[in-house]
Design a protein around this motif. Sequence first.
Motif, PDB file in Angstrom:
ATOM      1  N   PHE A 163       1.203   1.817 -15.481  1.00 23.21           N
ATOM      2  CA  PHE A 163       1.541   2.700 -14.123  1.00 23.21           C
ATOM      3  C   PHE A 163       0.747   4.144 -14.577  1.00 23.21           C
ATOM      4  O   PHE A 163       0.592   4.738 -14.420  1.00 23.21           O
ATOM      5  N   SER A 164       0.173   4.040 -16.035  1.00 25.84           N
ATOM      6  CA  SER A 164      -0.004   4.988 -16.870  1.00 25.84           C
ATOM      7  C   SER A 164      -1.715   4.618 -16.851  1.00 25.84           C
ATOM      8  O   SER A 164      -1.982   5.495 -18.049  1.00 25.84           O
ATOM      9  N   ASP A 165      -2.639   4.185 -15.771  1.00 29.04           N
ATOM     10  CA  ASP A 165      -4.379   4.013 -16.398  1.00 29.04           C
ATOM     11  C   ASP A 165      -4.905   3.800 -14.773  1.00 29.04           C
ATOM     12  O   ASP A 165      -3.969   3.331 -14.052  1.00 29.04           O
ATOM     13  N   SER A 166      -5.470   3.949 -14.651  1.00 25.72           N
ATOM     14  CA  SER A 166      -6.637   3.847 -13.625  1.00 25.72           C
ATOM     15  C   SER A 166      -6.445   4.433 -12.829  1.00 25.72           C
ATOM     16  O   SER A 166      -5.730   5.339 -12.287  1.00 25.72           O
ATOM     17  N   ILE A 167      -6.549   3.078 -11.588  1.00 24.73           N
ATOM     18  CA  ILE A 167      -5.912   3.229  -9.945  1.00 24.73           C
ATOM     19  C   ILE A 167      -4.505   3.509  -9.524  1.00 24.73           C
ATOM     20  O   ILE A 167      -4.155   4.818  -8.844  1.00 24.73           O
ATOM     21  N   ALA A 197      -3.548   7.209  -8.060  1.00 27.30           N
ATOM     22  CA  ALA A 197      -2.510   7.870  -7.023  1.00 27.30           C
ATOM     23  C   ALA A 197      -1.163   8.499  -7.234  1.00 27.30           C
ATOM     24  O   ALA A 197      -1.094   9.062  -5.836  1.00 27.30           O
ATOM     25  N   GLN A 198      -0.208   8.517  -8.664  1.00 34.67           N
ATOM     26  CA  GLN A 198      -0.224   9.309  -8.332  1.00 34.67           C
ATOM     27  C   GLN A 198      -0.013  10.246  -9.045  1.00 34.67           C
ATOM     28  O   GLN A 198       0.876  11.505  -8.206  1.00 34.67           O
ATOM     29  N   ALA A 199      -1.149  11.269 -10.008  1.00 37.54           N
ATOM     30  CA  ALA A 199      -1.728  12.101  -9.795  1.00 37.54           C
ATOM     31  C   ALA A 199      -1.894  12.896  -8.251  1.00 37.54           C
ATOM     32  O   ALA A 199      -1.764  14.503  -8.338  1.00 37.54           O
ATOM     33  N   ALA A 211       6.793  -6.932 -10.272  1.00 37.16           N
ATOM     34  CA  ALA A 211       7.332  -5.891  -9.726  1.00 37.16           C
ATOM     35  C   ALA A 211       5.495  -4.878  -9.494  1.00 37.16           C
ATOM     36  O   ALA A 211       4.893  -4.377  -8.673  1.00 37.16           O
ATOM     37  N   ALA A 212       5.100  -5.352 -10.830  1.00 37.91           N
ATOM     38  CA  ALA A 212       3.850  -4.390 -10.960  1.00 37.91           C
ATOM     39  C   ALA A 212       2.468  -5.340 -10.737  1.00 37.91           C
ATOM     40  O   ALA A 212       1.488  -4.543  -9.259  1.00 37.91           O
ATOM     41  N   VAL A 213       2.272  -6.684  -9.829  1.00 34.48           N
ATOM     42  CA  VAL A 213       1.488  -7.215  -9.268  1.00 34.48           C
ATOM     43  C   VAL A 213       2.030  -6.559  -8.065  1.00 34.48           C
ATOM     44  O   VAL A 213       0.611  -5.841  -7.475  1.00 34.48           O
ATOM     45  N   VAL A 214       3.166  -6.708  -7.291  1.00 34.37           N
ATOM     46  CA  VAL A 214       2.812  -5.674  -5.452  1.00 34.37           C
ATOM     47  C   VAL A 214       2.746  -4.768  -6.330  1.00 34.37           C
ATOM     48  O   VAL A 214       2.123  -4.310  -4.927  1.00 34.37           O
ATOM     49  N   SER A 215       3.137  -4.168  -6.165  1.00 34.79           N
ATOM     50  CA  SER A 215       2.734  -2.479  -6.756  1.00 34.79           C
ATOM     51  C   SER A 215       1.198  -2.317  -6.368  1.00 34.79           C
ATOM     52  O   SER A 215       0.775  -1.348  -6.074  1.00 34.79           O
ATOM     53  N   ASP A 216       0.622  -2.502  -7.229  1.00 30.87           N
ATOM     54  CA  ASP A 216      -0.697  -2.765  -7.480  1.00 30.87           C
ATOM     55  C   ASP A 216      -1.385  -2.971  -6.123  1.00 30.87           C
ATOM     56  O   ASP A 216      -1.801  -2.094  -5.398  1.00 30.87           O
ATOM     57  N   ALA A 217      -1.464  -4.028  -5.763  1.00 31.06           N
ATOM     58  CA  ALA A 217      -1.750  -4.420  -4.679  1.00 31.06           C
ATOM     59  C   ALA A 217      -1.461  -3.822  -3.399  1.00 31.06           C
ATOM     60  O   ALA A 217      -1.828  -3.696  -2.682  1.00 31.06           O
ATOM     61  N   VAL A 218      -0.388  -3.100  -3.555  1.00 32.44           N
ATOM     62  CA  VAL A 218       0.553  -2.250  -2.316  1.00 32.44           C
ATOM     63  C   VAL A 218      -0.317  -0.888  -2.387  1.00 32.44           C
ATOM     64  O   VAL A 218      -1.022  -0.165  -1.320  1.00 32.44           O
ATOM     65  N   ILE A 219      -0.473   0.133  -3.231  1.00 33.84           N
ATOM     66  CA  ILE A 219      -0.547   0.578  -3.826  1.00 33.84           C
ATOM     67  C   ILE A 219      -2.343   1.818  -3.672  1.00 33.84           C
ATOM     68  O   ILE A 219      -2.495   1.892  -2.954  1.00 33.84           O
ATOM     69  N   GLY A 275      -1.031  12.423  -6.074  1.00 32.34           N
ATOM     70  CA  GLY A 275       0.809  12.533  -5.055  1.00 32.34           C
ATOM     71  C   GLY A 275       0.760  12.073  -3.970  1.00 32.34           C
ATOM     72  O   GLY A 275       1.577  12.581  -3.074  1.00 32.34           O
ATOM     73  N   ILE A 276      -0.028  11.237  -4.312  1.00 30.78           N
ATOM     74  CA  ILE A 276      -0.720   9.478  -2.660  1.00 30.78           C
ATOM     75  C   ILE A 276       0.944   9.110  -2.871  1.00 30.78           C
ATOM     76  O   ILE A 276       2.238   9.028  -2.115  1.00 30.78           O
ATOM     77  N   VAL A 277       1.610   8.685  -4.173  1.00 29.79           N
ATOM     78  CA  VAL A 277       2.799   8.021  -4.095  1.00 29.79           C
ATOM     79  C   VAL A 277       3.916   8.167  -5.371  1.00 29.79           C
ATOM     80  O   VAL A 277       2.618   8.927  -6.713  1.00 29.79           O
ATOM     81  N   THR A 278       4.567   8.230  -5.123  1.00 33.01           N
ATOM     82  CA  THR A 278       5.532   8.253  -7.045  1.00 33.01           C
ATOM     83  C   THR A 278       6.476   7.281  -7.630  1.00 33.01           C
ATOM     84  O   THR A 278       6.532   6.316  -6.574  1.00 33.01           O
ATOM     85  N   VAL A 279       5.924   6.828  -8.738  1.00 34.54           N
ATOM     86  CA  VAL A 279       6.949   5.358  -8.807  1.00 34.54           C
ATOM     87  C   VAL A 279       7.926   5.832 -10.106  1.00 34.54           C
ATOM     88  O   VAL A 279       7.372   6.381 -10.410  1.00 34.54           O
ATOM     89  N   ASN A 280       9.103   5.282  -9.611  1.00 29.84           N
ATOM     90  CA  ASN A 280      10.369   5.882 -10.748  1.00 29.84           C
ATOM     91  C   ASN A 280      11.152   4.251 -11.060  1.00 29.84           C
ATOM     92  O   ASN A 280      11.139   3.502 -10.737  1.00 29.84           O
ATOM     93  N   VAL A 281      10.545   4.599 -12.342  1.00 27.91           N
ATOM     94  CA  VAL A 281      11.319   3.382 -13.323  1.00 27.91           C
ATOM     95  C   VAL A 281      12.464   3.692 -13.796  1.00 27.91           C
ATOM     96  O   VAL A 281      13.136   4.604 -14.382  1.00 27.91           O
ATOM     97  N   VAL A 282      13.309   2.862 -12.639  1.00 23.02           N
ATOM     98  CA  VAL A 282      15.092   2.857 -12.772  1.00 23.02           C
ATOM     99  C   VAL A 282      15.913   2.208 -14.283  1.00 23.02           C
ATOM    100  O   VAL A 282      15.099   1.333 -14.028  1.00 23.02           O
ATOM    101  N   ASP A 283      16.513   2.758 -15.526  1.00 19.97           N
ATOM    102  CA  ASP A 283      16.805   1.969 -16.116  1.00 19.97           C
ATOM    103  C   ASP A 283      18.145   1.732 -15.712  1.00 19.97           C
ATOM    104  O   ASP A 283      19.230   2.617 -15.795  1.00 19.97           O
ATOM    105  N   LEU A 284      18.363   0.046 -15.172  1.00 18.89           N
ATOM    106  CA  LEU A 284      19.771  -0.083 -14.965  1.00 18.89           C
ATOM    107  C   LEU A 284      20.946  -0.012 -15.930  1.00 18.89           C
ATOM    108  O   LEU A 284      22.129   0.147 -15.231  1.00 18.89           O
ATOM    109  N   ARG A 285      19.988  -0.145 -17.140  1.00 21.34           N
ATOM    110  CA  ARG A 285      21.462   0.177 -17.986  1.00 21.34           C
ATOM    111  C   ARG A 285      22.223   1.401 -17.568  1.00 21.34           C
ATOM    112  O   ARG A 285      24.029   1.258 -18.345  1.00 21.34           O
TER     113      ARG A 285
END
Length: 224
Positions: free
Chosen positions: A17-21, A25-27, A144-152, A29-39
Amino acid sequence: MHIDIITTLPRLIESPFSDSILKRAQAKGIVTVNVVDLRQYSTNKHRTTDDYAFGGGAGMVMMIEPIDNCIADLKSQRTYDDIIYMSPDGQRFSQAIANELSLKQNLIILCGHYKGVDERVREHLITREISIGDYVLSGGELAAAVVSDAVIRLIPGVLSDETSALSDSFQDNLIAPPVYTRPAEYKGWKVPDVLLSGHASKIEEWRHDQSLERTRQRRPELLK
Ligand code: SAH
């Protein structure tokens, strides 16, 4: 769109999520991806999120309590269209599912690890299960990255040329036609003349024919 990805290994999922398309998309403001640490939702002092399987056998199982606490916390902040668990025995991911998910507002994606999650998570806390194929990964993060990429990339405004997602493989059940760029001739290997003709409708027709032919050869079942 807002996507929360729940994982015990946040670092595993940050780079896609830190490169390219996806970054753009995040910059934009079209999508926000929030990685939640379950710990952070673990209730014990070692911040563990897994335990031995009842009945014995190799492999740890992810406990329900941290996952329940985490999902409850996220749900107190927004309403989710789907809470997805990545799982090899889930519904097989496809362009059709990517299209469907690209219309949603808020998604949670839960990544499993080890032997997977306590079955009660699947029964009571999630709304859908998705697999990226018939093979087993060590964790749900790459899936999850594969699905998010294809969707976003399907969300309007993400790709600079919006029509380019429409002409990709599997939209319309066709495989994309071949593409070429300069030079027009390399080591004697030539680009098809029609693409250099400047004749837009002929080029369109050629591309469509190539798509059909490729689909017939490579994925005939798509034409049925
Ligand atoms: N014991 C499980 C596999 C666990 S693999 C079984 O045999 O079904 C550990 C985690 O990786 C899973 O919980 C899931 O989140 C993820 N995972 C593995 N393969 C996957 C796939 N093909 N698609 C989506 N997620 C997958």
